[in-house]
Design a protein around this motif. Structure first.
Motif, mmCIF file in Angstrom:
data_model
loop_
_atom_site.group_PDB
_atom_site.id
_atom_site.type_symbol
_atom_site.label_atom_id
_atom_site.label_comp_id
_atom_site.label_asym_id
_atom_site.label_seq_id
_atom_site.Cartn_x
_atom_site.Cartn_y
_atom_site.Cartn_z
ATOM 1 N N GLY A 50 0.793 -1.224 0.000
ATOM 2 C CA GLY A 50 0.000 0.000 0.000
ATOM 3 C C GLY A 50 0.824 1.271 0.000
ATOM 4 N N GLY A 51 0.764 2.020 -1.089
ATOM 5 C CA GLY A 51 1.385 3.334 -1.137
ATOM 6 C C GLY A 51 2.899 3.330 -1.217
ATOM 7 N N LEU A 52 3.501 2.197 -1.555
ATOM 8 C CA LEU A 52 4.956 2.133 -1.666
ATOM 9 C C LEU A 52 5.407 2.542 -3.068
ATOM 10 C CD1 LEU A 52 5.587 -1.252 0.182
ATOM 11 C CD2 LEU A 52 5.683 1.070 1.126
ATOM 12 N N ALA A 53 6.611 3.097 -3.140
ATOM 13 C CA ALA A 53 7.176 3.568 -4.398
ATOM 14 C C ALA A 53 8.695 3.543 -4.272
ATOM 15 C CB ALA A 53 6.688 4.987 -4.700
ATOM 16 N N PRO A 54 9.423 3.676 -5.377
ATOM 17 C CA PRO A 54 10.887 3.641 -5.291
ATOM 18 C C PRO A 54 11.474 4.643 -4.306
ATOM 19 C CG PRO A 54 10.204 3.440 -7.574
ATOM 20 C CD PRO A 54 8.963 3.739 -6.781
ATOM 21 N N ASP A 55 10.866 5.813 -4.186
ATOM 22 C CA ASP A 55 11.414 6.853 -3.314
ATOM 23 C C ASP A 55 11.036 6.687 -1.840
ATOM 24 O OD1 ASP A 55 12.599 8.035 -5.513
ATOM 25 O OD2 ASP A 55 10.934 9.427 -5.844
ATOM 26 N N THR A 56 10.116 5.795 -1.552
ATOM 27 C CA THR A 56 9.653 5.647 -0.163
ATOM 28 C C THR A 56 9.908 4.276 0.435
ATOM 29 O OG1 THR A 56 7.410 4.934 -0.811
ATOM 30 C CG2 THR A 56 7.801 7.321 -0.575
ATOM 31 N N VAL A 57 10.229 3.281 -0.376
ATOM 32 C CA VAL A 57 10.248 1.908 0.129
ATOM 33 C C VAL A 57 11.352 1.682 1.161
ATOM 34 C CG1 VAL A 57 11.652 0.987 -1.793
ATOM 35 C CG2 VAL A 57 10.126 -0.527 -0.496
ATOM 36 N N ALA A 58 12.523 2.278 0.985
ATOM 37 C CA ALA A 58 13.584 2.072 1.974
ATOM 38 C C ALA A 58 13.178 2.629 3.330
ATOM 39 C CB ALA A 58 14.884 2.714 1.489
ATOM 40 N N ARG A 59 12.552 3.797 3.330
ATOM 41 C CA ARG A 59 12.087 4.392 4.580
ATOM 42 C C ARG A 59 10.984 3.544 5.213
ATOM 43 N NH1 ARG A 59 11.053 8.891 2.649
ATOM 44 N NH2 ARG A 59 8.797 9.089 2.675
ATOM 45 N N ALA A 60 10.088 3.028 4.364
ATOM 46 C CA ALA A 60 9.015 2.171 4.874
ATOM 47 C C ALA A 60 9.579 0.928 5.550
ATOM 48 C CB ALA A 60 8.076 1.776 3.737
ATOM 49 N N ILE A 61 10.583 0.326 4.950
ATOM 50 C CA ILE A 61 11.207 -0.867 5.530
ATOM 51 C C ILE A 61 11.866 -0.529 6.864
ATOM 52 C CG2 ILE A 61 13.104 -2.509 5.216
ATOM 53 C CD1 ILE A 61 12.381 -2.389 2.154
ATOM 54 N N ALA A 62 12.604 0.582 6.884
ATOM 55 C CA ALA A 62 13.305 0.976 8.107
ATOM 56 C C ALA A 62 12.332 1.264 9.246
ATOM 57 C CB ALA A 62 14.172 2.195 7.823
ATOM 58 N N GLN A 63 11.215 1.915 8.940
ATOM 59 C CA GLN A 63 10.277 2.305 9.987
ATOM 60 C C GLN A 63 9.360 1.168 10.418
ATOM 61 O OE1 GLN A 63 8.155 5.898 8.953
ATOM 62 N NE2 GLN A 63 10.031 7.075 8.658
ATOM 63 N N SER A 64 9.050 0.271 9.499
ATOM 64 C CA SER A 64 8.074 -0.786 9.796
ATOM 65 C C SER A 64 8.701 -2.073 10.301
ATOM 66 C CB SER A 64 7.261 -1.113 8.540
ATOM 67 O OG SER A 64 8.082 -1.738 7.561
ATOM 68 N N GLY A 65 9.965 -2.315 9.938
ATOM 69 C CA GLY A 65 10.574 -3.596 10.240
ATOM 70 C C GLY A 65 10.154 -4.697 9.291
ATOM 71 N N ALA A 66 9.489 -4.355 8.191
ATOM 72 C CA ALA A 66 9.036 -5.361 7.224
ATOM 73 C C ALA A 66 10.223 -6.073 6.601
ATOM 74 C CB ALA A 66 8.196 -4.701 6.140
ATOM 75 N N ARG A 67 10.058 -7.370 6.345
ATOM 76 C CA ARG A 67 11.062 -8.153 5.639
ATOM 77 C C ARG A 67 10.635 -8.486 4.221
ATOM 78 N NH1 ARG A 67 15.450 -7.122 6.989
ATOM 79 N NH2 ARG A 67 16.223 -9.031 6.011
ATOM 80 N N ALA A 68 9.453 -8.018 3.825
ATOM 81 C CA ALA A 68 8.988 -8.188 2.453
ATOM 82 C C ALA A 68 8.036 -7.051 2.123
ATOM 83 C CB ALA A 68 8.281 -9.535 2.263
ATOM 84 N N VAL A 69 8.033 -6.645 0.850
ATOM 85 C CA VAL A 69 7.194 -5.535 0.406
ATOM 86 C C VAL A 69 6.489 -5.904 -0.890
ATOM 87 C CG1 VAL A 69 8.446 -3.669 1.554
ATOM 88 C CG2 VAL A 69 9.248 -4.491 -0.672
ATOM 89 N N ASP A 70 5.320 -5.294 -1.075
ATOM 90 C CA ASP A 70 4.441 -5.588 -2.208
ATOM 91 C C ASP A 70 4.076 -4.259 -2.860
ATOM 92 O OD1 ASP A 70 2.389 -6.358 -3.916
ATOM 93 O OD2 ASP A 70 1.300 -7.501 -2.405
ATOM 94 N N VAL A 71 4.325 -4.123 -4.163
ATOM 95 C CA VAL A 71 4.048 -2.868 -4.860
ATOM 96 C C VAL A 71 3.251 -3.133 -6.126
ATOM 97 C CG1 VAL A 71 6.176 -2.879 -6.241
ATOM 98 C CG2 VAL A 71 5.083 -0.696 -5.678
ATOM 99 N N SER A 72 2.387 -2.173 -6.461
ATOM 100 C CA SER A 72 1.630 -2.256 -7.711
ATOM 101 C C SER A 72 1.614 -0.890 -8.382
ATOM 102 C CB SER A 72 0.215 -2.760 -7.451
ATOM 103 O OG SER A 72 -0.445 -2.995 -8.677
ATOM 104 N N SER A 73 0.739 0.021 -7.942
ATOM 105 C CA SER A 73 0.630 1.323 -8.612
ATOM 106 C C SER A 73 1.890 2.161 -8.482
ATOM 107 C CB SER A 73 -0.573 2.100 -8.072
ATOM 108 O OG SER A 73 -0.430 2.360 -6.690
ATOM 109 N N GLY A 74 2.697 1.904 -7.459
ATOM 110 C CA GLY A 74 3.905 2.695 -7.254
ATOM 111 C C GLY A 74 4.985 2.484 -8.292
ATOM 112 N N VAL A 75 4.819 1.493 -9.164
ATOM 113 C CA VAL A 75 5.789 1.267 -10.244
ATOM 114 C C VAL A 75 5.088 1.306 -11.604
ATOM 115 C CG1 VAL A 75 7.505 0.057 -8.859
ATOM 116 C CG2 VAL A 75 5.624 -1.247 -9.880
#
Length: 224
Positions: free
Chosen positions: A167-192
């Motif tokens: 949800g709402g992930l994109a190339p410019d935000t995904v690293a920050r999302a991982i760092a803040q959430s602790g996620a070990r996997a991410v799912d993107v659709s509209s962001g690419v």
């Protein structure tokens, strides 16, 4: 759904509809590719279209995931009869998702919309969770619809099964999302995408690089 070959961040590119996006996901090392079997989505594909795209995927390539919204058994059967799917991502009540898992014998990831930390599940009988924001008011589609959750709510969460952030992930935000959430996997659709339903190969490459390069590599993510 088998894990990545190492402890890097897992990446799923969802909503693929055409060869260029699919080939970019494969070339740049996505772990999962997603196909949406939901008619109201701009990323909808028919079973035949999905099968045509999947035929381009090397056997050792990313795992192929079908996304279904409140599906009937007949709808899932039609997709599986045409397309070689490795797992299902399901938007439905937990009991229905579990019924689908029992009936079809494939791993099922259950999509869960959340707003606050208490919304995060403490148990799940399924193979994994997709954590994203709740649909906006008046939406005719499930999921976050490109709106991110507060990424900090999952930090420190003891997840009952492997999970991925969506949800709402994109190339410019995904690293920050991982760092803040602790996620070990991410799912993107509209962001690419360059347009709804049309993946941009350059954005896919940037997203995967950012997800795997902008975080501490330590971890033990083990999706099924």
């Amino acid at each position: 759904m088998p894990p990545p070959a190492d402890t890097r961040i897992g990446v799923k590119i969802c909503g693929l509809t055409e060869p260029a996006g699919l080939e970019a996901a494969v070339t740049h090392g996505a772990d999962w590719i997603g196909f949406v079997f939901f008619a109201r989505s701009p990323r909808h594909v028919t079973p035949a279209q999905a099968a045509s795209l999947i035929a381009r995927v090397p056997q050792a390539g990313p795992r192929r995931i079908g996304l279904f919204v409140e599906p009937t058994d007949a709808q899932i059967t039609a997709a599986l009869d045409a397309a070689a799917l490795d797992g299902l991502q399901v938007y439905a009540a937990e009991e229905r998702a579990l019924e689908i898992r029992r009936h079809f014998g494939l791993p099922v990831w259950h999509a869960r919309g959340v707003a606050t930390a208490p919304d995060l599940p403490s148990r799940s009988p399924l193979d994994g969770l997709v954590i994203e924001s709740r649909p906006p008011a008046g939406s005719d589609r499930p999921g976050g619809n490109a709106h991110p959750i507060d990424w900090t709510i999952t930090r420190g969460w003891t997840a009952p099964v492997p999970w991925m952030l969506a949800g709402g992930l994109a190339p410019d935000t995904v690293a920050r999302a991982i760092a803040q959430s602790g996620a070990r996997a991410v799912d993107v659709s509209s962001g690419v995408e360059s347009a709804p339903g049309l993946k941009d190969p350059g954005l896919i490459a940037r997203f995967i690089r950012a997800a795997r390069g902008g975080h501490n590599q330590d971890g033990d993510y083990q999706p099924r």
